[in-house]
Motif scaffolding. Sequence first.
Motif, PDB file in Angstrom:
ATOM      1  N   LEU A  51      39.500  43.022   2.819  1.00  0.00           N
ATOM      2  CA  LEU A  51      40.536  44.034   3.012  1.00  0.00           C
ATOM      3  C   LEU A  51      41.805  43.702   2.229  1.00  0.00           C
ATOM      4  N   GLU A  55      41.196  46.294  -3.078  1.00  0.00           N
ATOM      5  CA  GLU A  55      40.194  47.328  -3.301  1.00  0.00           C
ATOM      6  C   GLU A  55      39.523  47.671  -1.978  1.00  0.00           C
ATOM      7  N   LYS A  56      39.122  48.926  -1.843  1.00  0.00           N
ATOM      8  CA  LYS A  56      38.488  49.352  -0.608  1.00  0.00           C
ATOM      9  C   LYS A  56      37.122  48.674  -0.491  1.00  0.00           C
ATOM     10  N   ASP A  58      33.294  47.719   0.665  1.00  0.00           N
ATOM     11  CA  ASP A  58      32.099  48.502   0.956  1.00  0.00           C
ATOM     12  C   ASP A  58      31.162  47.640   1.788  1.00  0.00           C
ATOM     13  N   SER A  75      40.468  51.789   7.703  1.00  0.00           N
ATOM     14  CA  SER A  75      40.485  53.208   7.350  1.00  0.00           C
ATOM     15  C   SER A  75      39.773  53.449   6.029  1.00  0.00           C
ATOM     16  N   GLY A  76      38.898  54.443   6.013  1.00  0.00           N
ATOM     17  CA  GLY A  76      38.193  54.815   4.798  1.00  0.00           C
ATOM     18  C   GLY A  76      37.088  53.874   4.380  1.00  0.00           C
ATOM     19  N   VAL A  77      36.823  52.842   5.157  1.00  0.00           N
ATOM     20  CA  VAL A  77      35.805  51.858   4.789  1.00  0.00           C
ATOM     21  C   VAL A  77      34.404  52.434   5.010  1.00  0.00           C
ATOM     22  N   ASN A  78      33.486  52.068   4.124  1.00  0.00           N
ATOM     23  CA  ASN A  78      32.117  52.562   4.180  1.00  0.00           C
ATOM     24  C   ASN A  78      31.230  51.602   4.968  1.00  0.00           C
ATOM     25  N   ALA A  97      36.695  56.597   8.177  1.00  0.00           N
ATOM     26  CA  ALA A  97      35.620  55.628   7.938  1.00  0.00           C
ATOM     27  C   ALA A  97      34.260  56.314   7.999  1.00  0.00           C
TER      28      ALA A  97
END
Length: 259
Positions: A51, A55-56, A58, A75-78, A97
């Motif tokens: 985190l 970079e986001k 995965d 938030s927004g994590v795959n 997410a």
Amino acid sequence: MIRLFTPIGFAAAVLAFAPAAAAQDMTHNVDLSSPLYTMAEMTRADVEKALASGEKPDFSAKSLNGLDLSGLDLSGVNFRAARVNKTKFAGAKLIGAIFDQAWAVGADFSGADLTGASLFASQMQETNFDHADLSSARVAGDFSRAHLRDAKFVKADLSADMKNQSMGLMRVVFRSADLEGADFEGADLARADLQFAKFARANFTNANLSGSEAGGADFRGAIFNQTDLTGCDVTSARIDASEIKAFAKADHLDRVIKE
């Protein structure tokens, strides 16, 4: 730290080849006691490092079972097809997410913010979503026997997916779940499985429950205002006698238990 090397998309493949009738509840088709569904290939420190990388991250198809990820901003994590059985996300930020096809049996999402998240074809049996916020989320997972007290589903899409039924009818399943005080204002629960669920104090203002299966559900104390209950099967459901008009277009109204 135990490393588990598994084929990417394993869970998705299991779903794809499952019998259509059992597509949503896959717990009978896999060994939930195996390392794949009980161990973790990362630690909380590894997750925090990912985190902090800028970079986001995965985490799709990762095994993160049993980790304590409480309070983290994910938030927004795959997490697509990830295994997060008994993982703790209490109070975590999971805005937007992705938990599509994820395994989260017995996980703890209490107080988590899942606004706008996607939980499609996910295995969420016996999870804890008490006080969680799933407003505007896309939810079509199996929440059988889950705890969702005071959870928010405001304007959430919990309706059945009628476009692609190659894996069977994908919809939200709240069978025998505890949804006391849940807020479904403006939510779409068309064709949802609500059988034997508890909805005391739940708010269904402007919600769509058309075509849903609510046999044996307990709606006593729930709020119905401009609620679409057309074709909702209420066989043996418990409702307040004062709300009988709200169920005028429901199926099998003669079989409800009015109290």
